[in-house]
Design a protein around this motif. Structure first.
Motif, short mmCIF file in Angstrom:
data_model
loop_
_atom_site.label_atom_id
_atom_site.label_comp_id
_atom_site.label_asym_id
_atom_site.label_seq_id
_atom_site.Cartn_x
_atom_site.Cartn_y
_atom_site.Cartn_z
N UNK A 375 -23.83 2.17 -41.57
CA UNK A 375 -23.70 3.60 -41.91
C UNK A 375 -24.53 4.46 -40.95
N UNK A 377 -24.40 4.59 -37.21
CA UNK A 377 -23.89 4.18 -35.90
C UNK A 377 -24.81 4.57 -34.74
N UNK B 115 -23.78 13.25 -41.91
CA UNK B 115 -22.99 12.15 -42.47
C UNK B 115 -22.78 11.19 -41.30
N UNK B 116 -23.86 10.56 -40.90
CA UNK B 116 -23.84 9.80 -39.64
C UNK B 116 -22.78 8.69 -39.64
N UNK B 117 -22.51 8.12 -40.82
CA UNK B 117 -21.56 7.01 -40.88
C UNK B 117 -20.15 7.42 -40.47
N UNK B 229 -15.85 5.03 -46.26
CA UNK B 229 -17.19 4.44 -46.33
C UNK B 229 -17.86 4.48 -44.97
N UNK B 230 -17.14 4.14 -43.94
CA UNK B 230 -17.75 4.21 -42.61
C UNK B 230 -16.68 4.29 -41.53
N UNK B 233 -16.30 2.96 -33.73
CA UNK B 233 -15.51 3.23 -32.54
C UNK B 233 -15.02 1.90 -31.96
N UNK B 242 -12.97 2.76 -42.56
CA UNK B 242 -12.90 1.91 -43.75
C UNK B 242 -12.96 2.81 -44.97
#
Lengths: 613, 338
Positions: A375, A377, B115-117, B229-230, B233, B242
């Motif tokens: 979560x 990256x 929301x880095x994911x 969820x994530x 790349x 996902x």
């Protein structure tokens, strides 16, 4: 004359508590697993015995760890424990001195002055009476603090003290009565026979002026004996059992015996060793920030000891470990709690069978990001870039999504289900043929280290990146930015890693510290150890932790945990970054100007520049 | 009448309020921190539900201002002080006084990097709904970072809305219908392109919105109920996402060429700064607090201080403009005009 019926309450109490204690110690020892018994017997005849004895003096008597929490709290515990101990020792010596070394009945030294009135002839008498009076005063001063603490706990650095049960209060009262009654009895005696020192003689002569000491002497000694007897009888049923259990616990622990993955009689020893001093209550963020004041170890362990476990208490815990590191008795609070949780978990043996086999490439270093890692990256990208820059031959074992390391299940008490995941990940790691395992997640790290029994070393990325830097495989530059490091629970208190991430940051940034740091650091609020906490409550915890972190106005909050990072990022006003991101920026010699980019983010037009070519 | 009203924020609400106040005869000092008025709407290409040009709305509102409005663009209001019913406006421009203050500070778009994911700012083919509008405005169609046309686009609803993890528990109201509008536009611009919308609920509350949703389905937009969820790349710079399809209770994973994050509305930073300088509080979400939800949505707890538009919570253009005109009437009452 060496006997009088008034000693009977004391004698019976003493006999009772001795029998109970010997019985309990025997039962506890007998109940230990075979391997632990062996450890115990081996320990008795090793150097560990000396270390244990030394710890008994420093902890059970001097209360060194309590002193660290607060001076007056430490003084209170020390004066009561060590003072009383010395009083007994000095009393015994005095009696022996008087009776020329003959063995006396056990009550004789305690009530010595009742029986002996011709002390004047005793050589060095002044020394003995001074010592006895001084020690009594020492204990009384501790008692004074103890009573004062009931009303103003802030004086000893405690916001909250433990709420006691009725029987504990009864024992407490009898304990508190012992020393004033001794003072009275000895003073009355001194008033009549001039047997006392600076304290008791002075008081005795004062009392003699207006009190019928002849009449009061006997009742005073009797009351003293009753107070002692009551206290002794109450010990096995109250928290005062800790006095006699802590010593046993110290030996067991020094001999290498620990909590296992289920309750054992070692657990019973720990439960009985808790004095409910209440230090864990203030340390618990659920208490300090959320006013949840009944789940802390002092209460949780008491319920277990009384065989009345409460599911709410068992489950309401962040498993942050602050109670463990602050516990003066060193009780493994969270392990006991996890074992208690496991009793309430049900397990289906074929859980997680549906997880298929994953492809994994070979490499010397296996990198595991974990599910929380995926979560973040930015952290993954930074790690992969750093590996490449350092020329590390690595394989990203969970590149295509990871199987959970199993720790969340373990924290919920479902050890068996966690085991299934452990097996799957072990296969994956083994198949990579890696020589070391590196993970960016302290949660996975702790699990790998404690539960996986891998045959390759495991590194948290803070350790591994520092190693790369120290071996000159990475060459970070300098940045004027100020950075505060947040110690993740599972990395700091959980795995004892405090310095490596700080050293790594300090090489390139100006490191500032938080209000609560290292062993005392706070949980970010994202804890996996608790499912029974509302989003609002978590938010409150996070706010408090961010306030502690930003005490010295850092520009960046650095973490080494994907969960902490995600938790802070949603709420912090300053930038939150993983140590890997910060190292990469330092290696690139261009620390990101966060302020400039954050302004740009609010202008959609500017954002576009990033995606168009 | 020579009374002056300070209007802070030159978005659609600020423009509409200023025009209404002019018509009632008041002098208006209109503060705008950017170089142009029009606020967030200015950065949009076309508007739901009928694809009206956004610039047209801004222009219409701006053109109804009279000479009674003095616009201070590029001027940031730092604080407002109130003394004996007179308000002193302290800004990056010259100090000024007003008899009443109307906050129309609007909203800021949620910073998608929180929301880095989802990979915004990390993966080159992850953009926001605002970025997509810019693309529509400049090239009429979505484009990947390398300039090519995407063959699969995924819209992710509720980014920075209804998400306690990023401290945004509220619904931003307009992103659902915006996503549906943009999905239709993508299908129209690139008929071969597959479009997926990942939603939690579709909140089609306004006139014509539900019809737009139906139109999207007819035009082949795929709607999948489930939160992402994530995102990851791939080596070819596509984005693998996902999610869980909660209608069939199955995890799913698809690789798309472009991900569009439907960023929600966050309170503008200046709203709280100004409220605090007046001794007023924000609501639980950080937007401006109002006197009451039903009959006092343009009033604050301080006499002479009014609010309108998205500064008190997510709102569409229609509601913002209506609220602005309602606030003008409230100000008129307050200043003794009625």
């Amino acid at each position: 004359m060496k006997y009088d019926p008034f000693v009977l309450p004391f004698i019976s109490g003493m006999a009772f508590v001795l029998i109970v204690v010997i019985g309990k110690w025997t039962i506890w020892f007998k109940g230990l697993p075979f391997s632990d018994k062996k450890k115990f017997l081996n320990g008795l005849f090793s150097r560990k015995f000396i270390y244990a004895s030394r710890e008994v003096v420093s902890e059970s008597m001097l209360h060194r760890k309590v002193f660290r929490s607060n001076f007056w709290l430490g003084y209170m515990h020390m004066s009561l424990a060590f003072g009383w101990f010395l009083l007994i020792v000095a009393g015994n010596l005095e009696t022996r001195w008087y009776s020329h070394g003959t063995i006396n009945p056990p009550w004789y030294p305690i009530f010595f002055e009742f029986f002996v009135h011709d002390l004047k002839e005793l050589p060095y008498r002044r020394f003995f009476v001074f010592a006895m009076d001084f020690l009594l005063l020492f204990v009384l001063s501790g008692l004074f603090i103890a009573i004062y603490k009931r009303y103003r706990s802030g004086f000893v650095g405690m916001k909250k003290t433990t709420r006691q049960k009725t029987i504990d209060k009864l024992a407490l009262t009898s304990l508190w009565m012992i020393f004033p009654l001794r003072l009275l009895a000895e003073s009355f005696n001194a008033g009549l026979y001039d047997t006392g020192g600076f304290l008791t003689n002075t008081l005795g002569h004062y009392f003699a002026r207006f009190l019928p000491l002849e009449l009061l002497r006997y009742p005073a000694w009797l009351a003293y004996s009753i107070a002692l007897g009551t206290f002794f009888v109450s010990m096995p049923f109250t928290r005062y059992m800790h006095i006699l259990t802590e010593i046993f616990l110290i030996f067991l622990r020094r001999f290498g015996i620990r909590e296992k993955q289920a309750h054992s009689t070692f657990t019973d020893v720990e439960l009985n060793a808790c004095s409910r001093c209440g230090i864990c209550i203030d340390k618990c963020q659920l208490s300090s920030d959320l006013e949840i004041n009944n789940i802390q170890p002092a209460y949780f362990l008491r319920d277990l000891r009384d065989r009345k476990p409460d599911l709410f208490k068992t489950e309401t815990c962040l498993i942050c470990g602050r109670c463990n590191t602050s516990c003066p008795v060193g009780i493994e609070n969270t392990n006991i709690r996890l074992n208690e949780r496991s009793i309430h978990q049900f397990f289906s043996a074929n859980a997680y069978e549906y997880i298929g086999k994953q492809e994994v490439k070979n490499g010397k270093v296996a990198f595991f990001a974990g599910c929380m890692g995926h979560l973040n990256p930015l952290t993954i990208k930074a790690m992969l870039t750093l590996f490449e820059k350092a020329g590390v031959e690595f394989t990203f074992v969970d590149e295509n999504g990871s199987i959970c390391c199993g720790r969340p299940l373990k924290l919920s008490g479902n050890f068996m289900a966690a085991g299934n995941l452990v097996a799957k990940n072990k296969d994956l790691i083994r198949e990579s043929k890696a020589e070391i395992l590196v993970t960016t997640c302290p949660i996975c790290y702790k699990m790998f280290r404690d539960d996986y029994r891998l045959d390759i070393p495991v590194y948290h990325h803070s350790e591994y990146l520092l190693k790369l830097v120290e071996e000159n495989k990475l060459d970070p530059g300098f940045s004027p930015s100020t950075v505060v490091f947040h110690d993740p629970c599972d990395l700091g208190r959980g795995s004892g890693i405090y310095e490596q991430p700080r050293r790594l940051i300090a090489r390139s940034y100006s490191l500032v510290e938080a209000d609560h740091k290292k062993k005392d650091s706070l949980c970010c609020g994202g804890s996996l150890g608790i499912t029974a906490l509302s989003g609002e409550n978590r938010k409150t915890l996070t706010e408090a932790t961010i306030a502690s972190l930003t005490l010295n106005h850092p520009e960046i909050i650095a973490t080494a945990c994907p969960l902490c990072k995600k938790t802070f990022a949603g709420q912090a006003d300053v930038r939150v970054a993983d140590i890997a991101e910060l190292l990469l920026e330092a290696v690139d010699h261009k620390p990101a100007d966060h302020k400039a980019t954050s302004v740009a983010m609010h202008k959609p037009a500017d954002c576009l520049e990033e995606v168009e070519i | 009448m020579d009374k002056t009203v300070a209007v802070v924020g030159g978005g659609v609400a600020g423009l509409a309020a200023a025009a209404a106040l002019n018509q009632l005869g008041y002098r208006v000092l209109l503060y705008e921190k950017e170089a142009f008025t029009g606020g967030n709407v200015r950065n949009w290409d076309r508007l739901f539900p009928k694809a009206r040009n956004a610039r047209e709305v801004v222009d219409e509102l701006a053109s109804s201002l009279t000479g009674l409005t003095e616009i201070a663009t590029g001027t940031f209001v730092n604080s407002v002080k109130s003394t004996d019913g007179l308000f002193e406006i302290e800004s990056s421009g010259r100090p000024a006084y007003a008899d009443a203050v109307l906050l129309t500070t609007g909203f800021e778009l949620f910073d998608a990097r929180k929301k880095e994911e989802y990979g915004y700012g990390i993966f080159e083919n992850v953009i926001t709904s605002a970025d997509l509008e810019k693309m529509f405005a400049s090239s009429g169609k979505p484009l990947m970072a390398d300039g090519s046309e995407p063959k699969k686009v995924a819209f992710i609803h509720c980014v920075g809305s209804r998400d306690e993890k990023v401290n945004k528990p509220y619904c931003s109201k307009v992103c659902c219908v915006t996503a549906v509008k943009q999905a239709v536009e993508v299908r129209e611009a690139l008929p071969e392109c597959e479009v997926y919308n990942f939603y939690m609920d579709l909140r089609m509350f306004g006139t014509g919105y539900e019809q737009l949703y139906k139109e999207a389905q007819v035009k082949g937009v795929n709607f999948i109920r489930g939160r992402l969820s994530e995102a990851n790349e791939t080596r070819t710079h596509q984005v693998m996402i996902k999610a869980e399809d909660t209608l069939v209770s199955r995890p799913l994973q698809i690789t798309v060429d472009l991900v569009v994050l439907m960023v929600g509305m966050s309170p503008a930073g200046s709203t709280m700064t100004i409220l605090k300088s007046l001794g007023l509080l924000g609501n639980e979400d950080g937007f401006a607090g109002i006197a009451n939800a039903h009959t006092g949505s343009t009033l604050t707890l301080k006499k002479g201080v009014f609010v309108a538009g998205a500064c008190s919570g997510p709102a569409n253009i229609t509601d913002s403009v209506n609220e602005a005109r309602a606030a003008a009437l409230r100000i008129h009452q307050y200043l003794g005009g009625v």
